[in-house]
Design an enzyme around this catalytic site. Structure first.
Site, PDB file in Angstrom:
ATOM      1  N   TYR A   1      21.285 -71.300 -78.628  1.00  0.00           N
ATOM      2  CA  TYR A   1      21.203 -69.753 -78.963  1.00  0.00           C
ATOM      3  C   TYR A   1      20.707 -68.878 -78.057  1.00  0.00           C
ATOM      4  O   TYR A   1      20.802 -67.632 -78.350  1.00  0.00           O
ATOM      5  CB  TYR A   1      20.478 -69.891 -80.272  1.00  0.00           C
ATOM      6  CG  TYR A   1      21.279 -70.579 -81.418  1.00  0.00           C
ATOM      7  CD1 TYR A   1      22.492 -70.368 -81.809  1.00  0.00           C
ATOM      8  CD2 TYR A   1      20.691 -71.815 -82.129  1.00  0.00           C
ATOM      9  CE1 TYR A   1      23.070 -71.070 -82.635  1.00  0.00           C
ATOM     10  CE2 TYR A   1      21.064 -72.458 -82.872  1.00  0.00           C
ATOM     11  CZ  TYR A   1      22.492 -71.968 -83.461  1.00  0.00           C
ATOM     12  OH  TYR A   1      23.167 -72.696 -84.334  1.00  0.00           O
TER      13      TYR A   1
ATOM     14  N   HIS B   1      30.690 -70.064 -92.329  1.00  0.00           N
ATOM     15  CA  HIS B   1      31.440 -71.322 -92.709  1.00  0.00           C
ATOM     16  C   HIS B   1      31.810 -71.558 -94.160  1.00  0.00           C
ATOM     17  O   HIS B   1      32.694 -72.232 -94.510  1.00  0.00           O
ATOM     18  CB  HIS B   1      30.672 -72.355 -92.220  1.00  0.00           C
ATOM     19  CG  HIS B   1      30.293 -72.517 -90.863  1.00  0.00           C
ATOM     20  ND1 HIS B   1      31.010 -72.008 -89.848  1.00  0.00           N
ATOM     21  CD2 HIS B   1      28.847 -72.480 -90.449  1.00  0.00           C
ATOM     22  CE1 HIS B   1      30.293 -71.915 -88.584  1.00  0.00           C
ATOM     23  NE2 HIS B   1      28.985 -72.114 -88.914  1.00  0.00           N
TER      24      HIS B   1
ATOM     25  N   ASP C   1      34.905 -61.639 -98.962  1.00  0.00           N
ATOM     26  CA  ASP C   1      35.599 -60.420 -99.872  1.00  0.00           C
ATOM     27  C   ASP C   1      35.103 -59.169 -99.454  1.00  0.00           C
ATOM     28  O   ASP C   1      35.572 -58.151 -99.661  1.00  0.00           O
ATOM     29  CB  ASP C   1      35.378 -60.905-101.393  1.00  0.00           C
ATOM     30  CG  ASP C   1      36.387 -61.986-101.642  1.00  0.00           C
ATOM     31  OD1 ASP C   1      37.141 -62.615-100.938  1.00  0.00           O
ATOM     32  OD2 ASP C   1      36.300 -62.456-102.885  1.00  0.00           O
TER      33      ASP C   1
ATOM     34  N   ARG D   1      31.313 -76.889 -88.895  1.00  0.00           N
ATOM     35  CA  ARG D   1      30.938 -75.505 -87.994  1.00  0.00           C
ATOM     36  C   ARG D   1      32.426 -74.974 -87.529  1.00  0.00           C
ATOM     37  O   ARG D   1      32.338 -73.562 -87.240  1.00  0.00           O
ATOM     38  CB  ARG D   1      30.028 -75.551 -86.860  1.00  0.00           C
ATOM     39  CG  ARG D   1      28.482 -75.661 -87.249  1.00  0.00           C
ATOM     40  CD  ARG D   1      27.490 -75.330 -86.056  1.00  0.00           C
ATOM     41  NE  ARG D   1      26.628 -76.277 -86.227  1.00  0.00           N
ATOM     42  CZ  ARG D   1      25.512 -75.685 -87.003  1.00  0.00           C
ATOM     43  NH1 ARG D   1      25.314 -74.484 -87.290  1.00  0.00           N
ATOM     44  NH2 ARG D   1      24.440 -76.301 -86.995  1.00  0.00           N
TER      45      ARG D   1
ATOM     46  N   HIS E   1      29.507 -65.157 -82.303  1.00  0.00           N
ATOM     47  CA  HIS E   1      28.589 -66.461 -82.672  1.00  0.00           C
ATOM     48  C   HIS E   1      27.965 -66.746 -81.111  1.00  0.00           C
ATOM     49  O   HIS E   1      28.776 -66.698 -80.142  1.00  0.00           O
ATOM     50  CB  HIS E   1      29.357 -67.590 -82.813  1.00  0.00           C
ATOM     51  CG  HIS E   1      29.798 -67.520 -84.355  1.00  0.00           C
ATOM     52  ND1 HIS E   1      28.877 -67.568 -85.653  1.00  0.00           N
ATOM     53  CD2 HIS E   1      31.130 -67.247 -84.975  1.00  0.00           C
ATOM     54  CE1 HIS E   1      29.772 -67.428 -86.640  1.00  0.00           C
ATOM     55  NE2 HIS E   1      30.796 -67.118 -86.444  1.00  0.00           N
ATOM     56  N   LEU E   2      26.770 -66.787 -81.424  1.00  0.00           N
ATOM     57  CA  LEU E   2      26.131 -67.058 -79.793  1.00  0.00           C
ATOM     58  C   LEU E   2      26.394 -68.441 -79.334  1.00  0.00           C
ATOM     59  O   LEU E   2      26.772 -68.620 -78.009  1.00  0.00           O
ATOM     60  CB  LEU E   2      24.636 -67.104 -80.069  1.00  0.00           C
ATOM     61  CG  LEU E   2      24.005 -65.981 -80.562  1.00  0.00           C
ATOM     62  CD1 LEU E   2      22.782 -66.052 -81.549  1.00  0.00           C
ATOM     63  CD2 LEU E   2      23.427 -65.105 -79.565  1.00  0.00           C
ATOM     64  N   SER E   3      26.752 -69.461 -80.307  1.00  0.00           N
ATOM     65  CA  SER E   3      27.059 -70.772 -79.620  1.00  0.00           C
ATOM     66  C   SER E   3      28.522 -70.987 -79.844  1.00  0.00           C
ATOM     67  O   SER E   3      29.381 -70.078 -80.638  1.00  0.00           O
ATOM     68  CB  SER E   3      26.341 -72.053 -80.708  1.00  0.00           C
ATOM     69  OG  SER E   3      26.810 -71.854 -82.017  1.00  0.00           O
TER      70      SER E   3
ATOM     71  N   ASN F   1      27.580 -61.600 -87.086  1.00  0.00           N
ATOM     72  CA  ASN F   1      27.243 -63.055 -87.145  1.00  0.00           C
ATOM     73  C   ASN F   1      26.655 -63.270 -88.300  1.00  0.00           C
ATOM     74  O   ASN F   1      25.302 -63.389 -88.674  1.00  0.00           O
ATOM     75  CB  ASN F   1      26.421 -63.340 -85.892  1.00  0.00           C
ATOM     76  CG  ASN F   1      25.856 -64.689 -85.525  1.00  0.00           C
ATOM     77  OD1 ASN F   1      26.564 -65.375 -86.484  1.00  0.00           O
ATOM     78  ND2 ASN F   1      25.384 -64.897 -84.513  1.00  0.00           N
TER      79      ASN F   1
END
Ligand code: DQA
Length: 141
Positions: free
Chosen positions: A22, A79, A86, A110, A99-101, A73
Site C-alpha cells: 500500500y 469486492h 447502487d 480480491r 486501488h493502491l495495490s 477506493n
C-alpha cells in the site's frame, strides 16, 4: 472541476498496513498529495474517508449535488458491497476506481470488484500515484 475522493474501510490506518502493498503513506499524507495534485490540475478536491458503509453511501449521494467527477477506493467493500454499487450507479458524472495495490494479481476474492462495471476508468497497483492518474483522467474528460 470538483472531484470527490472517497476512501473506504481500513484506509484510515493506511500507514499501519503492508507498506510493500500500500505504499506506507498515512491517509493524511495521501490526502495532502491529492489536494496538491488537484490544485496543480486546476481542480478542487474534497477528500473523505470512513469505516462506516452507510456513511460512504451518503457521500456517494453528496456527489450528486457537488461533484463533477468521483474517485473511489472503497477498500474491501469493492469486492462485495452492492449498496455502494447502487449508490454509485445513481451518478451521472464519471467515477474512477482506484486501488493502491494490484487487486487483479492478488487473492481470488480480491480480483472481483462489484463497482468495476460502473467505472469510467480503473487504476490498479500504482500506489498513491494512482490517485493522481485518476484526477488527470477526470480533468482531461
Ligand atoms: C485496496 C485493495 C482491497 O482489496 C483492500 O481490501 C483494501 C485496499 C487497495 O487500495 O489496494 O483495503 O482497495
Amino acid at each position: 472541476m470538483r472531484v470527490l475522493v472517497l476512501n473506504g474501510v481500513n484506509l484510515d490506518v493506511l500507514d499501519r498496513r503492508d507498506a510493500t502493498m500500500y505504499g506506507g503513506l498515512s491517509l493524511s499524507e495521501l490526502e495532502t498529495k491529492i489536494y496538491a495534485w488537484a490544485r496543480e490540475l486546476g481542480a478542487t478536491a474534497r477528500c473523505r474517508q470512513t469505516n462506516n458503509e452507510g456513511q460512504y453511501v451518503e457521500w456517494c449521494h453528496e456527489a450528486l449535488e457537488w461533484a463533477d467527477g468521483v474517485v473511489v477506493n472503497p477498500g474491501a467493500w469493492s469486492h462485495y458491497s452492492y449498496a455502494i454499487h447502487d449508490a454509485l450507479e445513481l451518478l451521472e458524472v464519471p467515477v474512477v476506481e482506484v486501488h493502491l495495490s494490484n487487486i487483479a494479481e492478488r487473492e481470488d476474492w480480491r480480483r472481483n470488484s462489484v463497482i468495476a462495471p460502473l467505472a469510467a476508468a480503473r487504476i490498479l497497483g500504482k500506489g498513491p500515484d494512482g490517485y493522481r492518474e485518476a484526477l488527470e483522467f477526470l480533468v482531461a474528460k
